[in-house]
Design a protein around this motif. Structure first.
Motif, PDB file in Angstrom:
ATOM      1  N   GLU A 164      66.151  29.401 -11.646  1.00  0.00           N
ATOM      2  CA  GLU A 164      67.158  30.262 -11.000  1.00  0.00           C
ATOM      3  C   GLU A 164      66.720  30.667  -9.598  1.00  0.00           C
ATOM      4  OE1 GLU A 164      70.109  34.005 -11.944  1.00  0.00           O
ATOM      5  OE2 GLU A 164      68.553  33.442 -13.396  1.00  0.00           O
ATOM      6  N   GLY A 165      65.427  30.948  -9.422  1.00  0.00           N
ATOM      7  CA  GLY A 165      64.946  31.365  -8.120  1.00  0.00           C
ATOM      8  C   GLY A 165      64.987  30.276  -7.072  1.00  0.00           C
ATOM      9  N   ALA A 166      65.147  29.021  -7.511  1.00  0.00           N
ATOM     10  CA  ALA A 166      65.201  27.905  -6.561  1.00  0.00           C
ATOM     11  C   ALA A 166      66.572  27.742  -5.932  1.00  0.00           C
ATOM     12  CB  ALA A 166      64.801  26.604  -7.258  1.00  0.00           C
ATOM     13  N   ILE A 167      67.606  28.316  -6.538  1.00  0.00           N
ATOM     14  CA  ILE A 167      68.977  28.076  -6.094  1.00  0.00           C
ATOM     15  C   ILE A 167      69.373  29.108  -5.045  1.00  0.00           C
ATOM     16  CG2 ILE A 167      71.369  27.847  -6.831  1.00  0.00           C
ATOM     17  CD1 ILE A 167      70.307  27.232  -9.650  1.00  0.00           C
ATOM     18  N   ARG A 168      69.799  28.613  -3.883  1.00  0.00           N
ATOM     19  CA  ARG A 168      70.201  29.498  -2.788  1.00  0.00           C
ATOM     20  C   ARG A 168      71.513  29.011  -2.181  1.00  0.00           C
ATOM     21  NH1 ARG A 168      64.805  30.623   0.858  1.00  0.00           N
ATOM     22  NH2 ARG A 168      63.243  30.286  -0.758  1.00  0.00           N
ATOM     23  N   PHE A 169      72.358  29.945  -1.840  1.00  0.00           N
ATOM     24  CA  PHE A 169      73.581  29.598  -1.123  1.00  0.00           C
ATOM     25  C   PHE A 169      73.273  29.545   0.367  1.00  0.00           C
ATOM     26  CE2 PHE A 169      77.363  30.727   1.300  1.00  0.00           C
ATOM     27  CZ  PHE A 169      78.259  29.778   0.827  1.00  0.00           C
ATOM     28  N   THR A 170      73.384  28.358   0.953  1.00  0.00           N
ATOM     29  CA  THR A 170      73.153  28.192   2.394  1.00  0.00           C
ATOM     30  C   THR A 170      74.412  27.768   3.131  1.00  0.00           C
ATOM     31  OG1 THR A 170      72.525  25.866   2.167  1.00  0.00           O
ATOM     32  CG2 THR A 170      70.752  27.508   2.011  1.00  0.00           C
ATOM     33  N   GLY A 171      75.403  27.261   2.413  1.00  0.00           N
ATOM     34  CA  GLY A 171      76.535  26.631   3.064  1.00  0.00           C
ATOM     35  C   GLY A 171      76.251  25.161   3.331  1.00  0.00           C
ATOM     36  N   ASN A 172      77.224  24.496   3.903  1.00  0.00           N
ATOM     37  CA  ASN A 172      77.149  23.061   4.152  1.00  0.00           C
ATOM     38  C   ASN A 172      76.943  22.824   5.645  1.00  0.00           C
ATOM     39  OD1 ASN A 172      77.208  20.343   3.612  1.00  0.00           O
ATOM     40  ND2 ASN A 172      79.431  20.218   3.388  1.00  0.00           N
ATOM     41  N   ALA A 362      74.814  27.444   8.702  1.00  0.00           N
ATOM     42  CA  ALA A 362      74.324  26.781   7.491  1.00  0.00           C
ATOM     43  C   ALA A 362      73.081  25.929   7.750  1.00  0.00           C
ATOM     44  CB  ALA A 362      75.429  25.927   6.874  1.00  0.00           C
ATOM     45  N   ALA A 363      73.071  25.150   8.830  1.00  0.00           N
ATOM     46  CA  ALA A 363      71.915  24.297   9.109  1.00  0.00           C
ATOM     47  C   ALA A 363      70.668  25.141   9.354  1.00  0.00           C
ATOM     48  CB  ALA A 363      72.203  23.401  10.320  1.00  0.00           C
ATOM     49  N   GLU A 364      70.807  26.246  10.082  1.00  0.00           N
ATOM     50  CA  GLU A 364      69.664  27.113  10.350  1.00  0.00           C
ATOM     51  C   GLU A 364      69.131  27.731   9.059  1.00  0.00           C
ATOM     52  OE1 GLU A 364      68.191  27.502  13.208  1.00  0.00           O
ATOM     53  OE2 GLU A 364      69.615  26.570  14.584  1.00  0.00           O
ATOM     54  N   GLN A 365      70.039  28.158   8.187  1.00  0.00           N
ATOM     55  CA  GLN A 365      69.610  28.771   6.931  1.00  0.00           C
ATOM     56  C   GLN A 365      68.889  27.757   6.037  1.00  0.00           C
ATOM     57  OE1 GLN A 365      72.521  31.285   4.913  1.00  0.00           O
ATOM     58  NE2 GLN A 365      73.589  31.624   6.845  1.00  0.00           N
ATOM     59  N   LEU A 366      69.398  26.532   6.014  1.00  0.00           N
ATOM     60  CA  LEU A 366      68.735  25.503   5.213  1.00  0.00           C
ATOM     61  C   LEU A 366      67.380  25.147   5.807  1.00  0.00           C
ATOM     62  CD1 LEU A 366      68.677  23.531   2.902  1.00  0.00           C
ATOM     63  CD2 LEU A 366      70.173  21.996   4.205  1.00  0.00           C
ATOM     64  N   ALA A 367      67.283  25.079   7.128  1.00  0.00           N
ATOM     65  CA  ALA A 367      66.004  24.796   7.767  1.00  0.00           C
ATOM     66  C   ALA A 367      64.986  25.897   7.471  1.00  0.00           C
ATOM     67  CB  ALA A 367      66.200  24.648   9.283  1.00  0.00           C
ATOM     68  N   ASP A 368      65.425  27.149   7.496  1.00  0.00           N
ATOM     69  CA  ASP A 368      64.534  28.263   7.149  1.00  0.00           C
ATOM     70  C   ASP A 368      63.967  28.094   5.748  1.00  0.00           C
ATOM     71  OD1 ASP A 368      65.030  29.482   9.588  1.00  0.00           O
ATOM     72  OD2 ASP A 368      66.480  30.925   8.779  1.00  0.00           O
ATOM     73  N   ALA A 369      64.847  27.758   4.798  1.00  0.00           N
ATOM     74  CA  ALA A 369      64.425  27.624   3.408  1.00  0.00           C
ATOM     75  C   ALA A 369      63.459  26.458   3.224  1.00  0.00           C
ATOM     76  CB  ALA A 369      65.647  27.448   2.511  1.00  0.00           C
ATOM     77  N   LEU A 370      63.706  25.357   3.941  1.00  0.00           N
ATOM     78  CA  LEU A 370      62.800  24.199   3.855  1.00  0.00           C
ATOM     79  C   LEU A 370      61.418  24.547   4.387  1.00  0.00           C
ATOM     80  CD1 LEU A 370      64.578  20.879   4.868  1.00  0.00           C
ATOM     81  CD2 LEU A 370      63.601  21.502   2.664  1.00  0.00           C
ATOM     82  N   GLU A 371      61.376  25.225   5.520  1.00  0.00           N
ATOM     83  CA  GLU A 371      60.088  25.636   6.090  1.00  0.00           C
ATOM     84  C   GLU A 371      59.329  26.511   5.099  1.00  0.00           C
ATOM     85  OE1 GLU A 371      61.117  25.687  10.886  1.00  0.00           O
ATOM     86  OE2 GLU A 371      61.188  27.548   9.717  1.00  0.00           O
ATOM     87  N   GLU A 372      60.050  27.363   4.419  1.00  0.00           N
ATOM     88  CA  GLU A 372      59.418  28.279   3.465  1.00  0.00           C
ATOM     89  C   GLU A 372      58.752  27.526   2.305  1.00  0.00           C
ATOM     90  OE1 GLU A 372      60.956  31.626   0.332  1.00  0.00           O
ATOM     91  OE2 GLU A 372      61.904  31.579   2.312  1.00  0.00           O
TER      92      GLU A 372
END
Length: 375
Positions: A164-172, A362-372
């Motif tokens: 559950e903790g792996a799932i995040r809403f980032t948008g497309n 959305a792209a920025e939010q996904l990039a943040d999560a990947l870096e994390e």
């Protein structure tokens, strides 16, 4: 700037998979990271990725056709071979081995995801739709991050064994060439004055015959308001039939442009006052990112009716209205479309609601999560 990361992306088959991946890659490249794509040279990614200036590592897989069960053995053999080949390549070349790997849902992601798992490299997924494909569901259990564009898909991934903790809403993620759309430039290209009202109609790359036919029926009512201009993308297969059904006079052609495809979607959406479209994941993302009021008609034969669920992202926020395909021949649909064209106040409210979704980030939010997760 963050420490430089090596990021592997697998995306392929359709623009709906490849374009969000390229949007993420553009953002990561801006942050100084090294991005490499993995995919099929002979498919769409084999052309779009090099054109965008990213390294491309070819893999070869074959999908499993449920109508031909004997294809399973070949598909599994190719998958196992490519998984071993990638794992060996990563072990042999430290510069090739990624710090994190992300798949965008196509079958072509599986060799990369499995090779990364074998070498204890963090795995991430991105799901554009409300109904995830088999590849993402198969990988969900092992993913440190599952980025979703539709909140309703979370439960599907939990049932597939995701944490559950792996799932995040980032948008497309939406590509920067769309986000950079310019209203003045788009309206100039379409010959729309600043006080004009531009309705943009499109049904996706394959078009939408029912939408096209209904527009032909409503043409006279729409153009009765002299402020209204229309840009109507029919799809290549339906262009001639729609042009004939519209039967535009020379005077009407000055305000009603019909074409098979929209090349400059960023400028067109930026110029639009209202959109009438299907509800594919990429269309929803682009409409939301540019905050365009919309009338959505989900494609009725989409798997598990996922376009209806896609549309709810906008309708639930008050940024769009939705009609079932079976209902667009009725008077309520016509009245709603004409009413929105006539009401600047309603369109302004919808535009403000769309901005509240923050889809452009959305792209920025996904990039943040990947870096994390890479760290």
């Amino acid at each position: 700037m963050t420490d430089r990361l090596r990021i592997a992306i697998a995306a392929g088959g359709t623009a709906g998979h490849v374009n969000p991946a390229l949007a993420l890659a553009e953002c990561l490249r801006d942050r100084g990271h090294a991005v490499r794509f993995f995919g099929e040279e002979r498919r769409l990614e084999g052309r779009l990725v090099p054109e965008a200036g990213f390294d491309f590592f070819p893999v070869h897989v074959t999908g499993f056709d449920r109508q031909r069960p004997w294809t399973l053995a070949t598909a599994l053999a190719h998958l196992a071979h490519e998984e071993r080949r990638l794992a060996k390549a990563f072990r042999d070349d430290a510069d090739l081995a990624p710090d994190v790997a992300i798949g965008f849902g196509a079958y072509v992601e599986l060799p990369l995801m499995r090779a990364a798992k074998r070498l204890h490299i963090p795995i991430a997924l991105h799901e554009q739709n409300s109904v995830p494909g088999l590849a993402n569901k198969q990988t969900a259990r092992d993913a440190a991050l599952i980025a979703i564009a539709q909140p309703s898909v979370k439960d599907v991934f939990l049932r597939a064994g995701a944490k559950e903790g792996a799932i995040r809403f980032t948008g497309n993620p939406v590509r920067r060439q769309v986000l950079a759309g310019d209203r003045a430039r788009g309206r100039t290209a379409e010959g729309v004055p600043e006080d004009g009202i531009l309705l943009v109609v499109f049904g996706g790359s394959l078009g939408a015959h029912h939408l096209n036919a209904r527009m032909a029926q409503l043409k006279d009512e729409i153009l009765a308001d002299p402020r209204v201009h229309v840009l109507h993308s029919t799809g290549a297969e339906d262009f001639e039939a729609t042009r004939d059904a519209l039967a535009l006079t020379p005077d009407e052609e000055r305000r009603y442009h019909v074409q098979s495809y929209i090349d400059d979607m960023g400028d067109v959406l930026a110029a639009a006052d209202l959109v009438l479209s299907r509800a594919g994941a990429s269309s929803i993302a682009e409409i939301a990112a540019l905050a365009v009021p919309a009338v959505l008609v989900p494609y009725p034969f989409a798997t598990a009716d996922h376009q209806t669920t896609n549309a709810h992202l906008l309708t639930d926020a008050g940024a769009a209205v939705m009609f079932a395909d079976a209902d667009i021949d009725g008077r309520p649909f016509a009245d709603e479309l004409l009413g929105l064209l006539a009401s600047a106040d309603r369109r302004a409210e919808m535009r403000a609601a769309a901005r509240g979704l923050n889809q452009a980030e959305a792209a920025e939010q996904l990039a943040d999560a990947l870096e994390e997760i890479a760290r």
